[in-house]
Design a protein around this motif. Sequence first.
Motif, mmCIF file in Angstrom:
data_model
loop_
_atom_site.group_PDB
_atom_site.id
_atom_site.type_symbol
_atom_site.label_atom_id
_atom_site.label_comp_id
_atom_site.label_asym_id
_atom_site.label_seq_id
_atom_site.Cartn_x
_atom_site.Cartn_y
_atom_site.Cartn_z
ATOM 1 N N UNK A 53 0.828 -1.209 0.000
ATOM 2 C CA UNK A 53 0.000 0.000 0.000
ATOM 3 C C UNK A 53 0.857 1.251 0.000
ATOM 4 N N UNK A 54 1.967 1.240 0.738
ATOM 5 C CA UNK A 54 2.837 2.418 0.752
ATOM 6 C C UNK A 54 3.466 2.639 -0.616
ATOM 7 N N UNK A 55 3.787 1.570 -1.326
ATOM 8 C CA UNK A 55 4.292 1.719 -2.686
ATOM 9 C C UNK A 55 3.272 2.396 -3.592
ATOM 10 N N UNK A 56 1.998 1.999 -3.468
ATOM 11 C CA UNK A 56 0.955 2.667 -4.249
ATOM 12 C C UNK A 56 0.748 4.104 -3.779
ATOM 13 N N UNK A 57 0.945 4.354 -2.495
ATOM 14 C CA UNK A 57 0.869 5.727 -1.976
ATOM 15 C C UNK A 57 1.894 6.619 -2.658
ATOM 16 N N UNK A 58 3.088 6.114 -2.872
ATOM 17 C CA UNK A 58 4.109 6.895 -3.563
ATOM 18 C C UNK A 58 3.698 7.167 -5.008
ATOM 19 N N UNK A 64 -0.281 13.259 -7.785
ATOM 20 C CA UNK A 64 -0.772 14.488 -7.167
ATOM 21 C C UNK A 64 0.203 15.635 -7.378
ATOM 22 N N UNK A 65 1.492 15.355 -7.219
ATOM 23 C CA UNK A 65 2.500 16.407 -7.435
ATOM 24 C C UNK A 65 2.470 16.883 -8.881
ATOM 25 N N UNK A 66 2.320 15.946 -9.821
ATOM 26 C CA UNK A 66 2.245 16.332 -11.235
ATOM 27 C C UNK A 66 1.021 17.215 -11.488
ATOM 28 N N UNK A 487 4.562 18.492 1.159
ATOM 29 C CA UNK A 487 4.038 17.175 1.528
ATOM 30 C C UNK A 487 4.839 16.060 0.873
ATOM 31 N N UNK A 488 5.171 16.247 -0.397
ATOM 32 C CA UNK A 488 5.970 15.235 -1.091
ATOM 33 C C UNK A 488 7.331 15.082 -0.416
ATOM 34 N N UNK A 489 7.930 16.196 -0.021
ATOM 35 C CA UNK A 489 9.241 16.151 0.632
ATOM 36 C C UNK A 489 9.152 15.470 1.992
ATOM 37 N N UNK A 490 7.990 15.584 2.674
ATOM 38 C CA UNK A 490 7.861 15.012 4.016
ATOM 39 C C UNK A 490 7.972 13.490 4.015
ATOM 40 N N UNK A 491 7.722 12.861 2.865
ATOM 41 C CA UNK A 491 7.797 11.399 2.796
ATOM 42 C C UNK A 491 9.250 10.924 2.868
ATOM 43 N N UNK A 492 10.190 11.777 2.474
ATOM 44 C CA UNK A 492 11.603 11.368 2.423
ATOM 45 C C UNK A 492 12.147 11.018 3.801
ATOM 46 N N UNK A 493 12.038 11.900 4.828
ATOM 47 C CA UNK A 493 12.570 11.501 6.145
ATOM 48 C C UNK A 493 11.863 10.285 6.726
ATOM 49 N N UNK A 494 10.572 10.133 6.436
ATOM 50 C CA UNK A 494 9.856 8.956 6.930
ATOM 51 C C UNK A 494 10.416 7.687 6.307
ATOM 52 N N UNK A 495 10.609 7.703 4.983
ATOM 53 C CA UNK A 495 11.106 6.513 4.295
ATOM 54 C C UNK A 495 12.511 6.154 4.775
ATOM 55 N N UNK A 496 13.373 7.166 4.912
ATOM 56 C CA UNK A 496 14.732 6.922 5.400
ATOM 57 C C UNK A 496 14.683 6.352 6.814
ATOM 58 N N UNK A 497 13.808 6.902 7.637
ATOM 59 C CA UNK A 497 13.684 6.462 9.028
ATOM 60 C C UNK A 497 13.263 5.002 9.104
ATOM 61 N N UNK A 498 12.274 4.626 8.311
ATOM 62 C CA UNK A 498 11.778 3.248 8.336
ATOM 63 C C UNK A 498 12.858 2.272 7.878
ATOM 64 N N UNK A 499 13.528 2.591 6.773
ATOM 65 C CA UNK A 499 14.528 1.667 6.222
ATOM 66 C C UNK A 499 15.709 1.507 7.168
#
Length: 560
Positions: A53-58, A64-66, A487-499
């Motif tokens: 689901x997170x992959x589809x979220x991306x 949305x950004x486009x 909002x798009x940028x906010x996903x970056x620290x989350x993804x790095x944090x999880x990995x």
Amino acid sequence: MTLQLPQNSPPGKKPENVVVTSHTTHQKAWKWYHYFTFNVDHKVIGIQYLVTAFGFYLIGGLMAVAMRTELATPDPDVLDPNLYNAFMTNHGTIMIFLWIVPSAIGGFGNYLVPLMIGARDMAFPKLNAIAFWLNPPAGLLLVASFFFGGSQSGWTAYPPLSLITAPIAQSLWILAIVLVGTSSILGSVNFVVTILKMKVPSMRWDQLPLFCWAILATSVLALVSTPVLASGLVLLLFDINFGTSFFKPDAGGNVVLYQHLFWFYSHPAVYLMILPVFGIMSEVIPVHSRKHIFGYKAIAYSSLAICVVGLFVWVHHMFTSGTPGWMRMFFTISTLLVAVPTGVKIFGWVATLWQGKIRYTSAMLFAIGLLSMFVLGGIGGVMLGTTPFDIHVHDSYYIVAHFHYVLFGGSVFGIYSGIYHWFPKMTGRMLNETWGRVHFALTFVGTHLTFFPMHELGLQGMPRRVAMYDPQFTAINQLCTYGAFLLAFSVIPFTINVITSWRKGEVAGDNPWNALTLEWTTASPPAIENWEELPVVIHGPYEYGLTDNHRADGLSEARS
């Protein structure tokens, strides 16, 4: 041999609301490659749902950004209008059907429900796996539709537009939604049977975690409403491909009938997305405020009330469709009534926070952020439930603002809160709290910056679902676009944090939050069979600070 744990267990230990057996960490654990297979373990399936689901979220987020980049100017200088329509259709479809619903229900529901009720697995493990594996093909069908022009009729697929634009792409879109709907039905059957039949005998119904109450209500709602959407989409598929005329107005079909079939499911779908998140809120807030949940029974029964009343509000989406006056009145009243059980939940959460010993963890920050976002979205929803105001702002950006405050500010914030809260249980590692706070700050500011100005756009009359607009709306649209970038940028620290945390984060221990629900009595991550012997419940799941036997962290001041 059983063991009753002592009072005031220190951090990382099991709570004292259960009698448990010896530790299960010696049991064989799943390897990483098992998560890419047809696995019937509910925990594996839950993580499969969440990651997919997170992959589809991306993917949906990039769309949305486009779109927001295109809307920074009034002219179509980034996306062709037809491609914009395809992005708009599939953005909404992916975010609802492949991100929020699968992660909130399939992800958290599958992982947590058996653990919370003391079961070793779901009632029908193979059916559970089949339900998940229907989702990736659905996503592939949506992606494949772009090779045929992309579905361009919006996520509602209203005829006659859906009958005349990109028929192959529209057919693929319909097949994708039918697959997701089938997955939802199979999963709902599993949840209902699991909760009703498999909780440990020692757990009374008034000791059932509120998350399980929410999943039970959600599953019943899905079982009632999803077949109606499926039937409408199958009839639409026949109209497109086999010459029938169920919804063709020039051949005697009824386009308003399709709207009734669609919204009978798709307004309850809002509750399918938000009810599991309400359950997450009811688990996170007591733990991180160290207080007994206020109004347990009221919160539990309000989930069932939303399930019932939510089936009788769908026509408020159709006030401009020639709806007769008596019907407008009835559905205005029912729409206002459904706000009552939601208000009961919000009151209970706020009362739980009141004078609590709040720990501002990332999970708690997102939970409190959800409260503020959902209240704003709920106020807009009450306004839209009244016929005169709804007619005034119908199909304007006011609808977009309200919808995203409820679903992004509500559902997505709740999903994030749940990930920060249960990540230690799923992985045995803690997420980095500093990165979590950065993620929250960027998401919170970005959400308001993106969606709050849209209320003004709607009140000024800017229509939604269009790539070109009057130049007078340029400044506000640019502000919304800057928020979307944030909002798009906010996903970056989350993804790095999880990995990074999943690989080498701080070891969490079995119960880092000193929580009282059953899932925290297992190892982190849990063993394959959850427990060697099933636990025996002796206390409620939220009894923080009530008596010496109920305290999880020695809050003696709560007794006074």
